[in-house]
Design a protein around this motif. Structure first.
Motif, PDB file in Angstrom:
ATOM      1  N   VAL A 124       8.071  -4.950   6.684  1.00  0.00           N
ATOM      2  CA  VAL A 124       6.673  -5.093   6.209  1.00  0.00           C
ATOM      3  C   VAL A 124       6.279  -6.422   6.520  1.00  0.00           C
ATOM      4  O   VAL A 124       6.849  -7.416   6.851  1.00  0.00           O
ATOM      5  N   GLY A 125       4.731  -6.484   6.497  1.00  0.00           N
ATOM      6  CA  GLY A 125       3.967  -7.748   6.840  1.00  0.00           C
ATOM      7  C   GLY A 125       3.988  -8.781   5.942  1.00  0.00           C
ATOM      8  O   GLY A 125       3.606  -8.276   4.582  1.00  0.00           O
ATOM      9  N   ALA A 126       4.108 -10.155   6.161  1.00  0.00           N
ATOM     10  CA  ALA A 126       3.746 -11.155   5.194  1.00  0.00           C
ATOM     11  C   ALA A 126       2.346 -11.022   4.567  1.00  0.00           C
ATOM     12  O   ALA A 126       1.966 -11.340   3.593  1.00  0.00           O
ATOM     13  N   GLY A 127       1.509 -10.681   5.780  1.00  0.00           N
ATOM     14  CA  GLY A 127      -0.019 -10.764   5.637  1.00  0.00           C
ATOM     15  C   GLY A 127      -0.639  -9.472   5.058  1.00  0.00           C
ATOM     16  O   GLY A 127      -1.753  -9.704   5.000  1.00  0.00           O
ATOM     17  N   SER A 128       0.256  -8.465   4.970  1.00  0.00           N
ATOM     18  CA  SER A 128      -0.410  -7.184   4.506  1.00  0.00           C
ATOM     19  C   SER A 128       0.124  -6.876   3.010  1.00  0.00           C
ATOM     20  O   SER A 128      -0.046  -5.399   2.672  1.00  0.00           O
ATOM     21  N   GLU A 129       0.628  -7.603   2.264  1.00  0.00           N
ATOM     22  CA  GLU A 129       1.220  -7.235   0.800  1.00  0.00           C
ATOM     23  C   GLU A 129      -0.007  -6.475   0.278  1.00  0.00           C
ATOM     24  O   GLU A 129      -1.252  -6.885   0.160  1.00  0.00           O
ATOM     25  N   GLY A 130       0.270  -5.461  -0.587  1.00  0.00           N
ATOM     26  CA  GLY A 130      -0.429  -4.646  -1.327  1.00  0.00           C
ATOM     27  C   GLY A 130      -1.352  -3.456  -0.504  1.00  0.00           C
ATOM     28  O   GLY A 130      -1.865  -2.680  -1.166  1.00  0.00           O
ATOM     29  N   GLY A 138       2.877 -12.369   9.761  1.00  0.00           N
ATOM     30  CA  GLY A 138       1.711 -11.606   9.922  1.00  0.00           C
ATOM     31  C   GLY A 138       1.401 -10.408   9.121  1.00  0.00           C
ATOM     32  O   GLY A 138       2.147  -9.958   8.342  1.00  0.00           O
ATOM     33  N   GLY A 139       0.336  -9.862   9.416  1.00  0.00           N
ATOM     34  CA  GLY A 139       0.173  -8.498   8.883  1.00  0.00           C
ATOM     35  C   GLY A 139       0.278  -7.270   9.702  1.00  0.00           C
ATOM     36  O   GLY A 139       1.440  -7.095  10.474  1.00  0.00           O
ATOM     37  N   HIS A 140      -0.186  -6.125   9.582  1.00  0.00           N
ATOM     38  CA  HIS A 140       0.324  -4.758  10.023  1.00  0.00           C
ATOM     39  C   HIS A 140       0.419  -4.929  11.566  1.00  0.00           C
ATOM     40  O   HIS A 140       1.109  -3.997  12.278  1.00  0.00           O
TER      41      HIS A 140
END
Length: 289
Positions: free
Chosen positions: A232-238, A261-263
């Motif tokens: 999972v991405g640290a920047g895409s939480e939620g 980062g994100g997705h």
């Protein structure tokens, strides 16, 4: 997008499979398991930055059926994760580099689960990064309603309005409302408003519904000898794909690995990615660190 790809000289190949002609690329000739990097519907060119950071390994990338160079003759309107999984198996077989390590992003992560279920002998480690599986979410009914709204919008209005709905869905943080809201303005995302009449988009027409509604065989995944890592991405939480990654990890009884980062953090920095940090994290996972 080709700079990193060209920097690590790749040989391109074609493979005839049932209902499609697949294009795949092979870079390097490193020791140890080859690294197969995939997405869906993202094709090989998007993974050039990440592939170039594994020059010590043989790296395989490919265009999924119907995407970019990979043409599709299958008369069915949609492709399934099982089909994509079989395509992955045939590419691995054609390269002759199996079993491989596999990094799989988004829809590619769903297809990787299908591959692992059907052909567990093909892989050493599977890193499934943010598979957008609506069925594992507590708000699964709302998520599927949102996907249905995207498909209906595409059928009635075309690419711009449907893609605007898709972007809004993937960026939504937290559980989804029970009913999809009004469509966002496509122009807010730089998308066209007018319908061009085409209905062949590889995401919206071919993969969206079958990918998100795929139901993984949890028993088969648990029994597979390969190491399965859910990322999972640290920047895409939620966001939906992040939440789905955490949900399937919980069902499998494993702890998800948080990537920087994100997705799509593996993309080039010009596209708000950080392939250096992402490659460092992926290398640590593949080495068992």
């Amino acid at each position: 997008m080709q700079t990193d790809d060209e920097a690590t000289a790749a040989t391109s190949h074609t493979l005839d499979v049932e209902g499609a002609v697949l294009h795949y690329d092979v870079r390097g000739a490193g020791a140890g398991p080859a690294l197969f990097i995939i997405g869906s519907p993202m094709d090989a060119q998007w993974f050039g930055p990440l592939a170039s950071r594994f020059s010590d390994r043989t790296v395989i990338t490919y265009d999924p059926r119907g995407a970019a160079r990979s043409t599709r003759s299958d008369p069915a309107p949609e492709s399934t994760p099982e089909q994509h999984g079989e395509d992955l198996h045939l590419v691995i077989e054609a390269v002759g580099a199996g079993p491989v390590d596999l990094f799989a992003s988004s829809g590619g992560a769903v297809n990787a689960l299908a591959l692992l279920t059907a052909h567990p002998e093909d892989v050493v480690t599977v890193v499934a990064h943010e598979p957008p599986l609506t069925g594992v979410l507590p708000d699964r009914q709302a998520a599927r309603a949102a996907v249905d709204a995207i498909r209906s919008s595409y059928a009635a209005e075309g690419f711009g309005p449907a893609m605007a709905r898709f972007i809004a869905l993937t960026a939504w943080e937290g559980e989804l409302p029970d009913e999809p809201g009004p469509a966002p303005d496509p122009q807010a995302f730089g998308l066209p408003v007018e319908d061009d009449g085409h209905r062949e988009d590889v995401l919206l027409s071919q993969n969206l519904v079958t990918c998100t509604s795929y139901e993984p065989d949890l028993d088969a995944l648990r029994a597979a000898p390969a190491q399965l890592v859910i990322g999972v991405g640290a920047g895409s939480e939620g966001q939906l794909a992040h939440r789905a990654g955490r949900a399937i990890a919980a069902l499998l009884g494993v702890e998800p690995v948080v990537f920087p980062g994100g997705h799509a953090a593996f993309l080039d920095a010009s596209m708000e990615g950080d392939p250096d940090a992402f490659a460092t994290a992926l290398r640590a996972v593949l080495s068992g660190s």
